[in-house]
Design a protein around this motif. Structure first.
Motif, PDB file in Angstrom:
ATOM      1  N   SER A  15     -67.523 -60.972 -71.591  1.00  0.00           N
ATOM      2  CA  SER A  15     -67.484 -61.017 -70.125  1.00  0.00           C
ATOM      3  C   SER A  15     -68.380 -59.926 -69.557  1.00  0.00           C
ATOM      4  O   SER A  15     -68.198 -58.756 -69.863  1.00  0.00           O
ATOM      5  CB  SER A  15     -66.050 -60.799 -69.627  1.00  0.00           C
ATOM      6  OG  SER A  15     -65.199 -61.750 -70.202  1.00  0.00           O
ATOM      7  N   TRP A 749     -69.879 -63.737 -64.239  1.00  0.00           N
ATOM      8  CA  TRP A 749     -68.762 -64.626 -64.524  1.00  0.00           C
ATOM      9  C   TRP A 749     -68.599 -64.838 -66.024  1.00  0.00           C
ATOM     10  O   TRP A 749     -69.537 -64.640 -66.799  1.00  0.00           O
ATOM     11  CB  TRP A 749     -68.944 -65.970 -63.828  1.00  0.00           C
ATOM     12  CG  TRP A 749     -70.178 -66.734 -64.286  1.00  0.00           C
ATOM     13  CD1 TRP A 749     -71.435 -66.592 -63.833  1.00  0.00           C
ATOM     14  CD2 TRP A 749     -70.233 -67.716 -65.322  1.00  0.00           C
ATOM     15  NE1 TRP A 749     -72.295 -67.435 -64.484  1.00  0.00           N
ATOM     16  CE2 TRP A 749     -71.571 -68.154 -65.407  1.00  0.00           C
ATOM     17  CE3 TRP A 749     -69.278 -68.290 -66.170  1.00  0.00           C
ATOM     18  CZ2 TRP A 749     -71.979 -69.115 -66.327  1.00  0.00           C
ATOM     19  CZ3 TRP A 749     -69.674 -69.253 -67.079  1.00  0.00           C
ATOM     20  CH2 TRP A 749     -71.023 -69.665 -67.153  1.00  0.00           C
ATOM     21  N   LEU A 752     -62.697 -68.449 -69.085  1.00  0.00           N
ATOM     22  CA  LEU A 752     -61.459 -68.226 -69.830  1.00  0.00           C
ATOM     23  C   LEU A 752     -60.846 -69.581 -70.185  1.00  0.00           C
ATOM     24  O   LEU A 752     -61.169 -70.621 -69.601  1.00  0.00           O
ATOM     25  CB  LEU A 752     -60.476 -67.403 -68.987  1.00  0.00           C
ATOM     26  CG  LEU A 752     -60.996 -66.055 -68.464  1.00  0.00           C
ATOM     27  CD1 LEU A 752     -59.946 -65.394 -67.581  1.00  0.00           C
ATOM     28  CD2 LEU A 752     -61.395 -65.146 -69.610  1.00  0.00           C
ATOM     29  N   LYS A 756     -60.706 -72.024 -66.893  1.00  0.00           N
ATOM     30  CA  LYS A 756     -60.459 -70.988 -65.893  1.00  0.00           C
ATOM     31  C   LYS A 756     -61.697 -70.099 -65.794  1.00  0.00           C
ATOM     32  O   LYS A 756     -62.183 -69.593 -66.812  1.00  0.00           O
ATOM     33  CB  LYS A 756     -59.246 -70.158 -66.247  1.00  0.00           C
ATOM     34  CG  LYS A 756     -58.937 -69.070 -65.208  1.00  0.00           C
ATOM     35  CD  LYS A 756     -57.695 -68.278 -65.582  1.00  0.00           C
ATOM     36  CE  LYS A 756     -56.463 -69.136 -65.349  1.00  0.00           C
ATOM     37  NZ  LYS A 756     -55.221 -68.321 -65.545  1.00  0.00           N
ATOM     38  N   ASN A 758     -63.586 -66.751 -64.341  1.00  0.00           N
ATOM     39  CA  ASN A 758     -63.332 -65.381 -63.876  1.00  0.00           C
ATOM     40  C   ASN A 758     -64.649 -64.809 -63.339  1.00  0.00           C
ATOM     41  O   ASN A 758     -65.631 -64.692 -64.071  1.00  0.00           O
ATOM     42  CB  ASN A 758     -62.803 -64.516 -65.011  1.00  0.00           C
ATOM     43  CG  ASN A 758     -62.487 -63.105 -64.533  1.00  0.00           C
ATOM     44  OD1 ASN A 758     -61.863 -62.936 -63.491  1.00  0.00           O
ATOM     45  ND2 ASN A 758     -62.922 -62.104 -65.289  1.00  0.00           N
ATOM     46  N   CYS A 759     -64.685 -64.484 -62.026  1.00  0.00           N
ATOM     47  CA  CYS A 759     -65.893 -63.952 -61.388  1.00  0.00           C
ATOM     48  C   CYS A 759     -65.635 -62.525 -60.911  1.00  0.00           C
ATOM     49  O   CYS A 759     -64.580 -62.243 -60.299  1.00  0.00           O
ATOM     50  CB  CYS A 759     -66.298 -64.819 -60.193  1.00  0.00           C
ATOM     51  SG  CYS A 759     -66.661 -66.528 -60.621  1.00  0.00           S
ATOM     52  N   PRO A 783     -58.380 -61.321 -57.063  1.00  0.00           N
ATOM     53  CA  PRO A 783     -59.483 -61.484 -58.005  1.00  0.00           C
ATOM     54  C   PRO A 783     -60.199 -62.814 -57.823  1.00  0.00           C
ATOM     55  O   PRO A 783     -59.629 -63.766 -57.298  1.00  0.00           O
ATOM     56  CB  PRO A 783     -58.801 -61.407 -59.369  1.00  0.00           C
ATOM     57  CG  PRO A 783     -57.428 -61.963 -59.098  1.00  0.00           C
ATOM     58  CD  PRO A 783     -57.058 -61.476 -57.725  1.00  0.00           C
ATOM     59  N   VAL A 785     -60.759 -65.503 -59.462  1.00  0.00           N
ATOM     60  CA  VAL A 785     -60.344 -66.358 -60.594  1.00  0.00           C
ATOM     61  C   VAL A 785     -59.997 -67.735 -60.035  1.00  0.00           C
ATOM     62  O   VAL A 785     -59.292 -67.849 -59.021  1.00  0.00           O
ATOM     63  CB  VAL A 785     -59.146 -65.746 -61.327  1.00  0.00           C
ATOM     64  CG1 VAL A 785     -58.687 -66.658 -62.456  1.00  0.00           C
ATOM     65  CG2 VAL A 785     -59.514 -64.360 -61.854  1.00  0.00           C
ATOM     66  N   GLN A 787     -58.964 -71.891 -61.322  1.00  0.00           N
ATOM     67  CA  GLN A 787     -58.617 -72.856 -62.354  1.00  0.00           C
ATOM     68  C   GLN A 787     -59.194 -74.219 -61.977  1.00  0.00           C
ATOM     69  O   GLN A 787     -58.832 -74.809 -60.960  1.00  0.00           O
ATOM     70  CB  GLN A 787     -57.098 -72.971 -62.486  1.00  0.00           C
ATOM     71  CG  GLN A 787     -56.649 -73.985 -63.517  1.00  0.00           C
ATOM     72  CD  GLN A 787     -57.010 -73.553 -64.929  1.00  0.00           C
ATOM     73  OE1 GLN A 787     -56.588 -72.506 -65.383  1.00  0.00           O
ATOM     74  NE2 GLN A 787     -57.815 -74.356 -65.632  1.00  0.00           N
ATOM     75  N   TYR A 885     -56.917 -55.094 -66.308  1.00  0.00           N
ATOM     76  CA  TYR A 885     -56.514 -56.015 -67.374  1.00  0.00           C
ATOM     77  C   TYR A 885     -55.947 -55.199 -68.534  1.00  0.00           C
ATOM     78  O   TYR A 885     -56.575 -54.207 -68.976  1.00  0.00           O
ATOM     79  CB  TYR A 885     -57.703 -56.845 -67.852  1.00  0.00           C
ATOM     80  CG  TYR A 885     -58.305 -57.705 -66.760  1.00  0.00           C
ATOM     81  CD1 TYR A 885     -57.769 -58.963 -66.491  1.00  0.00           C
ATOM     82  CD2 TYR A 885     -59.383 -57.259 -66.017  1.00  0.00           C
ATOM     83  CE1 TYR A 885     -58.311 -59.749 -65.492  1.00  0.00           C
ATOM     84  CE2 TYR A 885     -59.923 -58.032 -65.008  1.00  0.00           C
ATOM     85  CZ  TYR A 885     -59.391 -59.285 -64.748  1.00  0.00           C
ATOM     86  OH  TYR A 885     -59.936 -60.050 -63.760  1.00  0.00           O
ATOM     87  N   THR A 898     -52.619 -59.176 -66.290  1.00  0.00           N
ATOM     88  CA  THR A 898     -53.235 -58.677 -65.060  1.00  0.00           C
ATOM     89  C   THR A 898     -52.255 -57.756 -64.347  1.00  0.00           C
ATOM     90  O   THR A 898     -51.115 -58.153 -64.053  1.00  0.00           O
ATOM     91  CB  THR A 898     -53.618 -59.831 -64.142  1.00  0.00           C
ATOM     92  OG1 THR A 898     -54.524 -60.693 -64.835  1.00  0.00           O
ATOM     93  CG2 THR A 898     -54.295 -59.305 -62.882  1.00  0.00           C
TER      94      THR A 898
END
Length: 902
Positions: A15, A749, A752, A756, A758-759, A783, A785, A787, A885, A898
């Motif tokens: 990441s 980004w 996950l 999912k 995650n940015c 965040p 994030v 989905q 995290y 988180t």
């Protein structure tokens, strides 16, 4: 199974929370110091000096240390350079290498070196205009000297650029890493100039919008372009044709050349630029300054020389010279004496002008060419009265007009005299007249003393005969017959006493043209007699009064004497001036600016011209030919009438005076804008025009109109406006558009499990965020994030808004949500509470035994470790508020937890 686990580990741990990554190498500067060699070339702005090539090493100046930053395909680094003039770029020098992998081995990577035009935002624009590819290999060792990794990109030929440009480097590998060198970002070697650029997720940013491990990328990329240019020195002034000895100002045009650029002249870097410019004012004053000024000690043409020298970072000094002559404006010429002569003679008219100027003589002011040039105009066999117009010329500078009325006078052809005979004790009236000019009376035929000028000389009382000599002179044109004798003969009989005559008076030829004259005698036995002539003739009337009438302008005379029956007392002259208001010629109004003076004109052959603001005014505001008018507005009628003495024209006439008002600005607006927005400044006027200029002395306007669109704004912009109406201009006033800082809306980004995204924004301080995920859904805040329900390619839009000034920025970045060829490995989800928590508090994690956990912040930085005992863990002290995290160390069987720290 082991192979799959390793693959998952790669997916999770790569990441990219930090935007740029520094390698652990120590970069040593072992490059030799560069010394410039002087070379002086003298040319001109029209024929500029062709300077030797230069390698602009500006990015290296002020460096305290060096770092190496990784790059890969789609992830570039570069350096901005300005181009204030047309120049060439043939390549650039930089320092790069292939990063050693683990385990260590040789990895060859192609580095792609590009040259871009810089856009208005100082970022690369469009596609590269030139490129070169260089292969690099792994460089072993923890310390790397610059000499081992020096690379030279060669574009094959010089590329002409006429605007700002950027050189960049990227690699062609998406897996192996290469690195290029910058100076120390931790020490702030970039001096906040924000000149380097970098691309993250395919989007370009200026360097201070990026960070390395949370430290702002305040640095310069060590990229040195190979440039060539011609140096053309020039300067301007708005004071050519200077009228007096005030200070003269000269504007250096160096900003249009590399001389004033910090990228190519290291004197600018050290704030020594004034020593790049040497002024020579007429060999009287020498000075080092960017712009010149000089106060002349005398009115003459000035030779002004400017020598400009560029001191490049690497190469030979290069100089260029501009020489101009600044001319003075001559004053209005003058005459040594009145321009007149006698008909048929040769006449010389002498005029004076400022030294160094030439006099030009014209028949009319509208004539395109003079009929004569010089200070001495000779007219042969002059016959007619004429008018000449003279001005002084100094190169293109001209004086005002001198009007020269030239009068041709006739020689007198007649000189008539008349003697007088009187009784002893009486006054004699001697007469002489000529056809042209005046009569002058002397006591001797030659060399005598002037006694009187005029046609009638009254002398007495006399007891003996008396003689005078008269000559006729018409403004220097003398009667050819010489002097004539005029004599008063005195008899033996005695005359009575002279009467008490009335004072001289006047009448108006048009209007009241008669006057009653009254005289008295000292003896009641004497008779008063009135005559039209000084001698001889019959009486017009007898008695104490006489009424005189006149209708033709001039001097009239009546003579009165006492008469005792035998002798007269001698006639006493009473002068009655017959006055008449003259006709007016050439009456003209004027058009002037409200901050200037209107100059009117009217001419009369005699008398005077009276000027009035209104018909009902009883007193003129000005008497003469050329009144000056101030304080009016718009169109006006100014009235005039002529007069001679108390004899006035019965009616007014008028001329028009148009005062062009200078528009007054009713409002000025220059709203502040966010960076990269369009700027505008407006000056509203009720009439006329608005001119916009770069500064207070520029001669060419940037724009004409009330509303000036500035285009894309990146920094504060000041312009000067000036209102105008029919050539009438106001003073210039500045107005500034303030540019507010715009946030940088970029993000990295990673994907996950499962589907999912995650940015992580590249910057979070003082910002609020809106996410548009490309699937029709949105989210506000952190965040970043989301989905997804289906795999695919999506364009994620991030809108970042500054909490300080409200400015927004948008980033659209494509993401691939796809787990193809990746097998899901079941992971245990952990629950932590209390959550949110705070620094120094204990949280409980269900289902976790004794182990160690690692704390990672939102930027991907490891900020601490904690031990878990009986499912409890201590939140490290000193953690700032934000998102963290919690990773279980030593195993991949747990999903990250988180934690929000308040």
């Amino acid at each position: 199974m082991k192979r799959l686990i390793l693959l998952i580990s790669l997916v999770i741990t790569t990441s990219a929370f930090a935007q740029l990554v520094s390698t652990p190498h120590s970069i040593l500067n072992d490059m030799p110091a560069v010394g410039a060699k002087p070379i002086v070339k003298g040319r001109s702005a029209a024929k500029p000096t062709k300077c030797d090539g230069d390698t602009s090493m500006f990015p290296s100046y002020g460096s305290t240390a060096y770092n190496s930053i990784t790059i890969k395909k789609g992830s570039s680094l570069g350096q901005f350079f300005d181009a204030p003039q047309v120049m060439t770029v043939s390549g650039f020098r930089f320092f790069g290498f292939s990063v050693t992998p683990t385990p260590a081995k040789s990895v060859k990577i192609n580095l792609i070196c590009n040259l871009y035009k810089a856009g208005a935002d100082s970022l690369p624009s469009g596609t590269p205009i030139a490129s070169d590819t260089i292969m690099v290999d792994t460089v072993m060792g923890s310390s790397i000297p610059l000499s081992r990794i020096t690379l030279n990109a060669d574009f094959g030929k010089p590329i002409t650029v006429n605007g700002n440009y950027i050189v960049t480097v990227e690699s062609d590998s998406t897996t192996a890493l290469a690195a290029v060198v910058c100076n120390s970002y931790t020490n702030g070697d970039g001096k906040k100039r924000n000149l380097c650029v970098g691309s993250v997720s395919g989007k370009w940013y200026r360097c201070m919008s990026l960070n390395i491990g949370g430290t702002v990328f305040n640095s310069h990329m060590q990229m040195y372009p190979f440039v060539g240019y011609q140096l053309g020195t020039d300067f301007t002034t708005t004071q050519n044709c200077y009228p007096n000895l005030d200070t003269l100002y000269f504007q250096n045009q160096s900003k249009k050349t590399v001389t004033s650029s910090i990228f190519y002249n290291y004197y600018v870097y050290y704030n020594w630029e004034k020593y790049s410019h040497r002024w020579n004012f007429d060999n009287m004053l020498y000075m080092n300054a960017v712009d010149g000024k000089y106060k002349p000690t005398s009115k003459k043409n000035l030779k002004v020389e400017l020598i400009t020298t560029v001191y490049p970072y690497n190469g030979n000094y290069c100089s260029d010279t501009a020489v101009k002559t600044i001319y003075f404006r001559p004053g209005t010429p003058s005459l040594f004496q009145a321009a007149q002569g006698c008909k048929g003679d040769t006449v010389t008219i002498l005029a004076a002008a400022d030294a160094g100027s030439t006099l030009q003589w014209f028949k009319k002011v509208t004539d395109p060419k003079p009929f004569f040039e010089g200070n001495k105009l000779v007219i042969y066999n002059c016959q007619n009265t004429d008018t000449f117009f003279v001005k002084a010329i100094n190169n293109t500078c001209e004086s005002g007009w001198l009007t020269v009325p030239f009068t041709v006078n006739l020689y007198p052809t007649k000189l008539t005299v008349k003697n007088d005979s009187i009784c002893a004790g009486a006054s004699a009236n001697l007469q002489a007249s000529t056809d042209y000019g005046s009569v002058y009376w002397y006591d001797k035929a030659t060399g005598g003393k002037l006694q009187f000028t005029g046609n009638l000389l009254t002398v007495g009382p006399l007891k003996t005969d008396t003689s005078f000599y008269v000559v006729a002179n018409n403004k220097g044109c003398m009667y050819a017959g010489g002097a004539k004798l005029v004599k008063a003969f005195v008899g033996s009989s005695f005359a009575p006493s002279a009467p008490k005559a009335p004072a001289d008076t006047f009448v108006c030829a048009r209007g009241v043209n008669s006057v009653k004259l009254t005289a008295s005698s000292s003896s009641s036995s004497d008779t008063l007699r009135w005559f039209a002539d000084a001698t001889g003739g019959n009486p017009l009337a007898k008695g104490t009064t006489y009424t005189f009438s006149g209708s033709k302008r001039g001097d009239g005379f009546v003579y009165v004497e006492s008469w005792n029956g035998i002798c007269g007392s001698g006639r006493t002259a009473v002068k009655v001036t017959i006055k008449d208001y003259p006709n007016v010629f050439g009456a003209a109004g004027d058009s002037a600016c409200s901050n200037d003076t209107a100059r009117l004109f009217g001419s009369t052959p005699w008398g005077q011209l009276n000027w009035y603001y209104k018909r009902i005014d009883t007193k003129p505001f000005y008497v003469g030919k050329t009144p000056l008018i101030t304080g009016l507005s718009g169109k006006n009628q100014i009235y005039y009438k002529s007069s001679e003495g108390a004899c006035f024209a019965p009616k007014f006439d008028s001329v028009e005076v148009v005062i062009n008002d200078i528009p007054k600005v009713s409002s000025v607006t220059a709203p502040s804008v966010c960076a990269k927005a369009l700027g505008n400044m407006t000056a509203k006027v009720p009439f006329g025009n608005v001119y916009w200029y770069e500064d207070s002395v520029a001669t060419d306007p940037l724009f004409i109109g009330s509303s000036y669109d500035l285009g894309l704004m990146l920094s504060n912009r000041t312009a000067w406006y000036q209102t105008e109406n029919n050539g009438c201009r106001s003073e210039r006033s500045p107005v500034t558009v303030v540019v507010k800082a715009r946030p940088a809306a970029g993000f990295t980004w990673n994907l996950l499990w499962q589907l999912k995204l995650n940015c992580v924004p590249i910057s979070t301080s003082g910002l609020t965020f809106v996410w548009e995920w490309g699937d029709g859904t949105k989210k506000t805040g952190l965040p970043g994030v989301h989905q997804y329900t289906q795999a695919g390619s999506y364009t994620v839009r991030l809108i970042a808004t500054s909490n300080t000034n409200g400015c927004k920025d948008t980033a659209d970045i494509s993401v691939l949500v796809d787990h193809t060829a990746v097998k899901n490995i079941s992971k245990t989800r952990l629950i932590a509470y209390p959550n949110p928590t705070s620094s120094g508090q204990i949280i409980h994690i269900d289902g976790l035994g004794e182990c160690k956990v690692q704390w990672v912040d939102a930027l991907g930085r490891n900020v601490g470790q904690s031990s878990v005992c009986q499912s409890e863990v201590l939140v490290p002290s000193g953690l700032r508020s934000g998102l963290y995290y919690l990773n279980v160390m030593g195993t991949l069987g747990y999903s990250p937890v988180t934690i929000f720290v308040q």
